[in-house]
Scaffold this active site. Sequence first.
Site, PDB file in Angstrom:
ATOM      1  N   ALA A 180       0.827  -1.211   0.000  1.00 58.87           N
ATOM      2  CA  ALA A 180       0.000   0.000   0.000  1.00 58.87           C
ATOM      3  C   ALA A 180       0.857   1.256   0.000  1.00 58.87           C
ATOM      4  CB  ALA A 180      -0.924   0.003   1.211  1.00 58.87           C
ATOM      5  N   GLU A 214       0.826  -9.926  -1.608  1.00 56.57           N
ATOM      6  CA  GLU A 214      -0.540 -10.395  -1.861  1.00 56.57           C
ATOM      7  C   GLU A 214      -0.855 -10.429  -3.349  1.00 56.57           C
ATOM      8  OE1 GLU A 214      -3.134  -9.329   2.038  1.00 56.57           O
ATOM      9  OE2 GLU A 214      -2.205  -7.620   1.031  1.00 56.57           O
ATOM     10  N   GLU A 267       1.877  -6.423   7.936  1.00 62.55           N
ATOM     11  CA  GLU A 267       0.803  -5.478   8.265  1.00 62.55           C
ATOM     12  C   GLU A 267       0.591  -5.267   9.764  1.00 62.55           C
ATOM     13  OE1 GLU A 267      -0.246  -6.672   4.020  1.00 62.55           O
ATOM     14  OE2 GLU A 267       0.693  -7.606   5.760  1.00 62.55           O
TER      15      GLU A 267
END
Length: 267
Positions: A73, A121, A141
């Site tokens: 991200a 991912e 994460e």
Amino acid sequence: MGDEQRFGEFVAVRRHESGTVAELVLDRPKAMNAVSSDMARAITGACEALSGDRDVRVTVLTSTAERAFCVGADLKERNSFSDADLLRQRPVTRAAYTGVLELPMPTIAAVHGFALGGGFELALACDLIVADGTAVVGLPEVSVGVIPGGGGTQLLPRRVGAARAAELIFTARRVRAAEAGELGLVDQVVVAGSDREEALALGARIAANSPVGLRASKKALRLGHGLDLRAGLEVEDAAWRSVAFSGDRAEGVAAFNEKRSPRWPGE
């Protein structure tokens, strides 16, 4: 290299092997392919286009960033978000991961450097992962107060088992290429700098086979996973019935008997 189609600023699709192998290129090298909202939309758009392209038999996911496949991200973008912004972004990013996961043809990730969080991912959403010796993978994460939200909590245990996935997710540790190969986090470890070349070569070998057979095999593998054996065999039977009377099957049998390479009609 085949023709290139752009999806926004950060994603491209290239065609190889007369269009039967598509290369889905993550092309935001300055940010090491951090997945911003714009990049997520581009990945989703590229996957929609690929899903509708019957000529594509294999998709290979690659990166133009020298030091990373994808670092996950875009936390710089996230830092400016309100809670409402974050909630609005969720379906946008989720669609990108789902887009890769639901591609109907076999998919291969070509990983070098960092593949962390959402980056790993994206690789896990592929059927196979080819990693070079520089690869560092992980789902960190929980170290920043969230959880793997691009499929990691579901895809990693399916790949390596529940306890191994729990250890990797709970410790947030980074795993280097050699150990990643041993643990089954990646499928093939190749010489540094050769991940793209090796993944495209594997894609070409796969693409020599029946496109109808490949898509039906993937569907059976995906739908059957996690079912009990009897239910899984029903999924397989349905997939077999979908290809049994196809032009590809007729051509495959004819080519075998005539001792020649098949010319797949793809239907």
